[in-house]
Design a protein around this motif. Structure first.
Motif, mmCIF file in Angstrom:
data_model
loop_
_atom_site.group_PDB
_atom_site.id
_atom_site.type_symbol
_atom_site.label_atom_id
_atom_site.label_comp_id
_atom_site.label_asym_id
_atom_site.label_seq_id
_atom_site.Cartn_x
_atom_site.Cartn_y
_atom_site.Cartn_z
ATOM 1 N N LEU A 70 37.575 32.310 35.219
ATOM 2 C CA LEU A 70 37.248 30.946 35.096
ATOM 3 C C LEU A 70 36.512 30.579 33.832
ATOM 4 C CD1 LEU A 70 37.700 29.730 38.910
ATOM 5 C CD2 LEU A 70 38.979 29.943 36.139
ATOM 6 N N LEU A 71 36.741 29.834 32.960
ATOM 7 C CA LEU A 71 35.676 28.993 31.674
ATOM 8 C C LEU A 71 34.835 28.497 32.660
ATOM 9 C CD1 LEU A 71 37.777 29.068 29.168
ATOM 10 C CD2 LEU A 71 36.568 30.462 30.002
ATOM 11 N N GLU A 72 34.971 27.648 33.620
ATOM 12 C CA GLU A 72 34.529 26.708 34.568
ATOM 13 C C GLU A 72 34.358 27.149 36.149
ATOM 14 O OE1 GLU A 72 35.513 22.461 34.570
ATOM 15 O OE2 GLU A 72 35.667 22.992 32.283
ATOM 16 N N PRO A 73 33.051 27.129 36.513
ATOM 17 C CA PRO A 73 33.343 27.165 37.972
ATOM 18 C C PRO A 73 34.050 26.472 38.826
ATOM 19 C CG PRO A 73 30.948 26.593 37.679
ATOM 20 C CD PRO A 73 32.401 26.814 36.507
ATOM 21 N N ASN A 74 34.689 27.195 40.051
ATOM 22 C CA ASN A 74 35.521 26.481 41.358
ATOM 23 C C ASN A 74 35.037 27.291 42.191
ATOM 24 O OD1 ASN A 74 37.459 26.025 42.597
ATOM 25 N ND2 ASN A 74 38.750 24.913 41.427
ATOM 26 N N TYR A 75 34.863 26.232 42.925
ATOM 27 C CA TYR A 75 33.827 26.984 44.459
ATOM 28 C C TYR A 75 34.905 27.389 45.243
ATOM 29 C CZ TYR A 75 29.679 26.910 42.291
ATOM 30 O OH TYR A 75 29.004 27.194 41.512
ATOM 31 N N ASP A 76 36.202 26.021 45.312
ATOM 32 C CA ASP A 76 37.236 26.216 46.189
ATOM 33 C C ASP A 76 37.908 27.811 46.929
ATOM 34 O OD1 ASP A 76 37.696 23.125 46.548
ATOM 35 O OD2 ASP A 76 39.417 23.607 45.289
ATOM 36 N N ASP A 77 38.142 28.217 48.358
ATOM 37 C CA ASP A 77 38.714 28.891 48.739
ATOM 38 C C ASP A 77 39.639 28.946 47.693
ATOM 39 O OD1 ASP A 77 36.615 29.178 50.162
ATOM 40 O OD2 ASP A 77 37.784 27.869 52.017
ATOM 41 N N GLU A 78 40.724 27.601 47.270
ATOM 42 C CA GLU A 78 41.881 28.473 46.823
ATOM 43 C C GLU A 78 41.671 28.440 45.566
ATOM 44 O OE1 GLU A 78 46.599 27.837 46.792
ATOM 45 O OE2 GLU A 78 44.963 27.831 48.933
ATOM 46 N N ALA A 79 41.060 28.439 45.051
ATOM 47 C CA ALA A 79 40.544 29.059 43.582
ATOM 48 C C ALA A 79 40.637 30.594 43.650
ATOM 49 C CB ALA A 79 39.110 28.634 43.363
ATOM 50 N N VAL A 80 39.828 31.306 45.395
ATOM 51 C CA VAL A 80 39.821 32.821 45.317
ATOM 52 C C VAL A 80 41.129 32.949 45.836
ATOM 53 C CG1 VAL A 80 38.656 34.675 47.047
ATOM 54 C CG2 VAL A 80 37.526 32.110 46.429
ATOM 55 N N LYS A 81 42.137 32.401 46.550
ATOM 56 C CA LYS A 81 43.174 32.976 46.891
ATOM 57 C C LYS A 81 44.369 33.155 45.463
ATOM 58 C CE LYS A 81 42.810 31.155 51.296
ATOM 59 N NZ LYS A 81 43.165 29.498 51.971
ATOM 60 N N VAL A 82 43.626 32.329 44.662
ATOM 61 C CA VAL A 82 44.856 32.423 43.319
ATOM 62 C C VAL A 82 44.753 33.832 42.596
ATOM 63 C CG1 VAL A 82 45.274 31.114 41.306
ATOM 64 C CG2 VAL A 82 45.312 30.261 43.144
ATOM 65 N N ILE A 83 43.736 33.769 42.812
ATOM 66 C CA ILE A 83 42.760 34.955 41.438
ATOM 67 C C ILE A 83 43.036 35.960 42.230
ATOM 68 C CG2 ILE A 83 40.737 35.840 40.418
ATOM 69 C CD1 ILE A 83 40.113 32.727 40.249
ATOM 70 N N ALA A 84 42.638 35.713 43.529
ATOM 71 C CA ALA A 84 43.046 37.487 44.355
ATOM 72 C C ALA A 84 44.707 37.867 44.258
ATOM 73 C CB ALA A 84 42.743 37.349 45.613
ATOM 74 N N ALA A 85 45.285 36.899 44.595
ATOM 75 C CA ALA A 85 46.774 36.917 44.395
ATOM 76 C C ALA A 85 46.691 37.148 42.776
ATOM 77 C CB ALA A 85 47.414 35.718 44.797
ATOM 78 N N ALA A 86 46.153 36.829 41.795
ATOM 79 C CA ALA A 86 46.943 37.494 40.516
ATOM 80 C C ALA A 86 46.310 38.779 40.913
ATOM 81 C CB ALA A 86 45.980 35.959 39.202
ATOM 82 N N GLU A 87 45.252 39.264 40.749
ATOM 83 C CA GLU A 87 45.153 40.495 40.720
ATOM 84 C C GLU A 87 45.679 41.868 42.047
ATOM 85 O OE1 GLU A 87 43.050 41.156 38.414
ATOM 86 O OE2 GLU A 87 43.165 39.730 36.742
ATOM 87 N N ASN A 88 46.201 40.773 42.607
ATOM 88 C CA ASN A 88 47.184 41.546 44.106
ATOM 89 C C ASN A 88 46.171 42.520 44.816
ATOM 90 O OD1 ASN A 88 49.967 41.754 42.659
ATOM 91 N ND2 ASN A 88 49.496 43.476 40.999
ATOM 92 N N VAL A 89 44.989 41.309 44.772
ATOM 93 C CA VAL A 89 43.926 41.766 45.927
ATOM 94 C C VAL A 89 44.640 40.994 47.627
ATOM 95 C CG1 VAL A 89 42.346 41.879 46.789
ATOM 96 C CG2 VAL A 89 41.878 42.592 44.444
ATOM 97 N N THR A 90 44.885 41.639 48.086
ATOM 98 C CA THR A 90 44.626 40.992 49.733
ATOM 99 C C THR A 90 43.875 40.816 50.724
ATOM 100 O OG1 THR A 90 46.806 42.226 49.897
ATOM 101 C CG2 THR A 90 46.012 41.098 51.532
#
Length: 92
Positions: free
Chosen positions: A18-38
């Motif tokens: 991310l170019l700007e920080p985002n501390y939302d749990d939703e951001a973590v979930k979206v990025i994890a899904a994109a990286e195939n991390v459960t």
């Protein structure tokens, strides 16, 4: 490249950071899904540690200090442990 988090698109660099920080749990979930991390509770402990470090110091610690800091609450942490949790790299 970017991520759709909620109804907002967040820009990311070519490596997916991310170019700007985002501390939302939703951001973590979206990025994890994109990286195939459960995500597990151990993932969330690491995420929370890195969030706190960034908010307190304006940056995340280097890898060695990250391991040392995480070991205070997660004694099982070493570099192999982190790469099993985050195969694309623990800093991401």
């Amino acid at each position: 490249m970017g991520y759709m988090i909620g109804n907002v698109e967040y820009a990311a660099d070519d490596e997916g950071y991310l170019l700007e920080p985002n501390y939302d749990d939703e951001a973590v979930k979206v990025i994890a899904a994109a990286e195939n991390v459960t995500l597990s509770s151990q993932h969330w402990q690491v995420v929370q540690y890195l969030r706190n470090e960034y908010q307190e110091h304006g940056q995340t610690p280097n890898f060695r200090n990250m391991i040392k800091g995480l070991q205070e609450t997660m004694p099982e942490v070493d570099s192999n442990f982190l790469y099993v949790l985050f195969p694309m790299g623990p800093a991401k």
